[in-house]
Structures are given as C-alpha cells and as structure tokens.
Design a protein around this motif. Structure first.
Motif, PDB file in Angstrom:
ATOM      1  N   PRO A 124       0.783  -1.300   0.167  1.00 54.46           N
ATOM      2  CA  PRO A 124      -0.133   0.081  -0.031  1.00 54.46           C
ATOM      3  C   PRO A 124       0.696   1.392   0.029  1.00 54.46           C
ATOM      4  O   PRO A 124       0.694   2.187  -0.841  1.00 54.46           O
ATOM      5  N   GLU A 125       1.496   1.586   1.027  1.00 52.12           N
ATOM      6  CA  GLU A 125       2.212   2.778   1.013  1.00 52.12           C
ATOM      7  C   GLU A 125       3.559   2.853   0.157  1.00 52.12           C
ATOM      8  O   GLU A 125       3.503   4.001  -0.330  1.00 52.12           O
ATOM      9  N   MET A 126       4.057   1.786  -0.059  1.00 59.95           N
ATOM     10  CA  MET A 126       5.150   1.558  -0.982  1.00 59.95           C
ATOM     11  C   MET A 126       4.754   1.910  -2.433  1.00 59.95           C
ATOM     12  O   MET A 126       5.299   2.839  -3.091  1.00 59.95           O
ATOM     13  N   VAL A 127       3.609   1.386  -2.977  1.00 58.32           N
ATOM     14  CA  VAL A 127       3.121   1.705  -4.228  1.00 58.32           C
ATOM     15  C   VAL A 127       2.587   3.272  -4.329  1.00 58.32           C
ATOM     16  O   VAL A 127       2.677   3.985  -5.491  1.00 58.32           O
ATOM     17  N   GLN A 128       1.864   3.526  -3.251  1.00 60.60           N
ATOM     18  CA  GLN A 128       1.346   5.042  -3.286  1.00 60.60           C
ATOM     19  C   GLN A 128       2.463   5.958  -3.397  1.00 60.60           C
ATOM     20  O   GLN A 128       2.279   6.617  -4.119  1.00 60.60           O
ATOM     21  N   THR A 129       3.503   5.606  -2.873  1.00 58.66           N
ATOM     22  CA  THR A 129       4.479   6.821  -2.733  1.00 58.66           C
ATOM     23  C   THR A 129       5.231   6.757  -3.821  1.00 58.66           C
ATOM     24  O   THR A 129       5.440   7.925  -4.403  1.00 58.66           O
ATOM     25  N   ALA A 159       9.472   2.434  -7.884  1.00 60.94           N
ATOM     26  CA  ALA A 159       9.742   3.466  -8.601  1.00 60.94           C
ATOM     27  C   ALA A 159      10.460   3.111 -10.069  1.00 60.94           C
ATOM     28  O   ALA A 159       9.855   3.364 -11.217  1.00 60.94           O
ATOM     29  N   ALA A 160      11.701   2.371  -9.751  1.00 64.19           N
ATOM     30  CA  ALA A 160      12.675   1.973 -11.122  1.00 64.19           C
ATOM     31  C   ALA A 160      11.633   1.314 -12.005  1.00 64.19           C
ATOM     32  O   ALA A 160      11.622   1.447 -13.176  1.00 64.19           O
ATOM     33  N   GLY A 161      11.033   0.229 -11.379  1.00 67.33           N
ATOM     34  CA  GLY A 161      10.158  -0.613 -12.223  1.00 67.33           C
ATOM     35  C   GLY A 161       8.902   0.172 -12.905  1.00 67.33           C
ATOM     36  O   GLY A 161       8.667  -0.021 -14.055  1.00 67.33           O
ATOM     37  N   LEU A 162       8.264   0.933 -11.983  1.00 67.99           N
ATOM     38  CA  LEU A 162       7.105   1.668 -12.897  1.00 67.99           C
ATOM     39  C   LEU A 162       7.794   2.649 -13.772  1.00 67.99           C
ATOM     40  O   LEU A 162       6.885   2.980 -14.660  1.00 67.99           O
ATOM     41  N   ALA A 163       8.872   3.420 -13.605  1.00 66.01           N
ATOM     42  CA  ALA A 163       9.248   4.119 -14.364  1.00 66.01           C
ATOM     43  C   ALA A 163       9.913   3.494 -15.655  1.00 66.01           C
ATOM     44  O   ALA A 163       9.520   4.281 -16.869  1.00 66.01           O
ATOM     45  N   LYS A 164      10.323   2.337 -15.437  1.00 67.39           N
ATOM     46  CA  LYS A 164      10.823   1.735 -16.935  1.00 67.39           C
ATOM     47  C   LYS A 164       9.641   1.532 -17.488  1.00 67.39           C
ATOM     48  O   LYS A 164       9.466   1.355 -18.951  1.00 67.39           O
ATOM     49  N   THR A 275      -4.443   5.865  -5.778  1.00 61.97           N
ATOM     50  CA  THR A 275      -3.521   5.161  -6.070  1.00 61.97           C
ATOM     51  C   THR A 275      -4.244   3.813  -6.960  1.00 61.97           C
ATOM     52  O   THR A 275      -4.980   3.296  -6.487  1.00 61.97           O
ATOM     53  N   PRO A 276      -3.350   3.444  -8.143  1.00 59.34           N
ATOM     54  CA  PRO A 276      -4.153   2.470  -8.776  1.00 59.34           C
ATOM     55  C   PRO A 276      -3.658   1.173  -8.393  1.00 59.34           C
ATOM     56  O   PRO A 276      -2.862   0.263  -8.855  1.00 59.34           O
ATOM     57  N   LEU A 277      -4.025   0.621  -6.831  1.00 55.76           N
ATOM     58  CA  LEU A 277      -3.218  -0.259  -5.997  1.00 55.76           C
ATOM     59  C   LEU A 277      -3.916  -1.707  -6.728  1.00 55.76           C
ATOM     60  O   LEU A 277      -2.943  -2.681  -6.684  1.00 55.76           O
ATOM     61  N   GLN A 278      -4.946  -1.731  -7.106  1.00 56.60           N
ATOM     62  CA  GLN A 278      -5.530  -3.002  -7.460  1.00 56.60           C
ATOM     63  C   GLN A 278      -4.723  -3.416  -8.772  1.00 56.60           C
ATOM     64  O   GLN A 278      -4.585  -4.555  -9.107  1.00 56.60           O
ATOM     65  N   ALA A 279      -4.726  -2.577  -9.790  1.00 57.09           N
ATOM     66  CA  ALA A 279      -3.887  -2.725 -11.050  1.00 57.09           C
ATOM     67  C   ALA A 279      -2.524  -3.059 -10.829  1.00 57.09           C
ATOM     68  O   ALA A 279      -2.129  -3.949 -11.313  1.00 57.09           O
ATOM     69  N   PHE A 280      -1.860  -2.719  -9.935  1.00 55.93           N
ATOM     70  CA  PHE A 280      -0.734  -2.906  -9.336  1.00 55.93           C
ATOM     71  C   PHE A 280      -0.712  -4.298  -8.947  1.00 55.93           C
ATOM     72  O   PHE A 280       0.193  -5.240  -9.252  1.00 55.93           O
TER      73      PHE A 280
END
Length: 322
Positions: A124-129, A159-164, A275-280
């Motif tokens: 939750p907080e990791m993905v949100q941030t 963040a690296a994975g999301l940015a890539k 935050t699109p947590l469900q999609a993640f």
C-alpha cells in the motif's frame, strides 16, 4: 488484542507488546482485523521522537492490510480484504501495529486478491509513494531521464520498475556496489555509486543533466541532486533516508540551478485512495511486476524489525505479520 505500543521515544526496544481493548465501532469508521503491515521510515522518526504533534502512548503504523471486522455503514462486508494508509494513522490516532485498527471509512480501499499477506502487506504505502511521486510530484512521461537518489529503498526499487514501464530511462544510486545487479533487475538502466557527490557522474551519462530526480535520501544529497538536473528539469524531495530534516544556511539563488524546479511529494489518504493499487496487485499476481520484498517479522518481533530498518539491512520492504 495484541498491539505494539510506544510510551516514550527512543531506540527500537521502546516498542512493547501490550494487551489493548479492541477499538469500538464508530460511525464513519471501519474496524479492520489487521493481517500485515509494512514498515516505513516515518515510523522510525516518530519512534525516535522527531515527529511533531504526536502524543504518547501511541500505536504506530501508517498502513495496514487485512479484513473488515465491522463497518457500521454497511458499505463493506465483514471479511472483505482491504488496505488503508495515511490520514493520521499512527500519529493522530492509533495505527496498524496491532491485531485490529479503526480508521476513517474514506481511507479504506477494498481489494480483490489471492496474494499472500506478506506480499500484500508490502504494497500500500510503497506503491502509493512511488506512483504518486512519479506522477503527481514529477509528471513523469515516456522519454524522460529519471535519477532515483536512494535507489535501493523499497520505494526506489518500486519507482524504478514503474518508471521503466512508463518508458523512462532510469539511473539509480546505491552506496553499495554489490547491489548493482539488484537495481538493474528492478528496472535501472544505469547504476551510480553514491559518494555523496554524484552530479558529475550523472552528467557523464546524461551530459545535459537528467529531466527528473526522485530524491529519497533527503537534505543530505538534495543540493547535489539539483546540480545533476538539466534545465527545465524537476527534483521532487520525497524521502529522508539520510535522517536529516532541514538544510542549514540554504541559499535558493546559489543552490537551485537556473531553470531547475524543486518540489516535494508527501501523499495523504486522498492520494492513497487515488493510487491504482488494484491494477498493481493484478500485475504482481500475473508475474509482470515483482515487488521488492524484504524480511518478514511477527508482531512480537517489532523491535527487531525496526532495528533492521534503522540499520538499512532490509534490501526491500519490511513486512510484519500479526
């Protein structure tokens, strides 16, 4: 219920397991049977006594995952899997370091998942941030070059994975050369060993400077990160892994290069709900994303968990199971 309670600030050992009453049902709030929660640097600061307006005794914890135990409004059925974060948890009111927590209904996100609690608890907080910092704080887009200062933190790795995936070129830092492979496995195109002054090394990769910087170390490296940023680029200060909250004798005209933007991203409960947590989660279940998981502890091991976080031994998100 069992809860980890802090009565006075101090070292990890001030966190003690106590028997507490299960929170009462309240209109407008949801009581959650906590199954797991991730540890966060802000909780370390609160434990050390550095968070303003936090009174003790307090049950820390700015996030939690679990199942609905009671929702007086009837919106969420008992047993529904949910996540919650921010909104004063562990600061204004008791948070997630317990077998039960009660939070405002506005910050409870229902989820559909078969993930193990130790995985779900990390998210939750990791993905949100990470998501919020990249999108709201930096406005990241395909083709951007992104420097992640503090790349081996759980937020940095996420963040690296999301940015890539978003089409950015990623440069990540670490103080430990043996973590280079881990950074590249999580989406980094380039790895820079952080000596405290890396602007020249970054510009050797991107001569004009990077277009975006995710600053997770904090004020200790912020001025150097600004020097690594190209004109019209943006630096977002998001974390304080370096444990320094303020800059002394800060001169904006001397410290911020011409045409470089400096901003912050903190994120609150509204940001969490957006935050699109469900999609993640769906991508984690499909194997498309591998979240950076660290060690797992039980609630009774909360002091050891905090010691691991404080000494930077995790290598991923620390999760505590209740």
């Amino acid at each position: 219920m069992k809860a980890a309670v802090i009565r006075v600030p101090g070292a990890p050992g001030v966190l003690k397991i106590e028997d507490r009453e299960i929170p009462d049902s309240r209109d407008g709030w949801v009581r959650i049977r906590v199954k797991a929660f991730g540890l966060n640097r802000s909780e370390l600061f609160t434990r050390q006594g550095h968070s303003p307006n936090v009174s003790f005794p307090r049950i820390l914890g700015i996030e939690a995952v679990g199942k609905v135990d009671d929702d007086p409004s009837g919106r969420l059925a008992k047993g529904q899997i949910v996540a919650t974060a921010m909104g004063g948890m562990g600061r204004i009111f008791d948070g997630g370091y317990a077998e039960y927590t009660s939070v405002p209904a506005s910050q409870v996100m229902p989820l559909t998942t078969s993930l193990d609690w130790r995985v779900l608890g990390a998210l939750p907080e990791m993905v949100q941030t990470a998501h919020g910092a990249l999108n709201t704080g930096l406005g990241l887009k395909a083709g951007d070059s992104l420097l992640i200062r503090g790349g081996t933190t759980s937020v940095g790795l996420t963040a690296a994975g999301l940015a890539k995936m978003a089409g950015a070129e990623v440069i990540a830092t670490t103080r430990k050369p043996d973590r280079t492979d881990m950074l590249k496995a999580n989406g980094a195109d380039h790895v820079v060993i952080d000596t405290g002054e890396i602007a020249d090394a970054v510009r050797a990769i991107k001569p004009g400077g990077v277009s975006k910087v995710l600053e997770l170390v904090g004020t200790m490296t912020l001025l150097d990160s600004l020097q690594a940023t190209g004109i019209h680029g943006t630096v977002a200060m998001v974390g304080m892994v370096g444990n320094a909250w303020e800059l002394e004798r800060f001169s904006p005209m001397g410290s911020i290069p011409t045409g470089v933007n400096l901003t912050t991203y903190a994120g609150g409960s509204e940001d969490f709900i957006a935050t699109p947590l469900q999609a993640f989660i769906d991508k984690v279940e499909s194997g498309e994303i591998k979240p950076p998981l660290g060690p797992v502890f039980t609630l009774g091991q909360i002091a050891q968990a905090h010691e691991t976080m404080e000494n930077d031994r995790a290598g991923g998100k620390i999760v505590v199971l209740t």
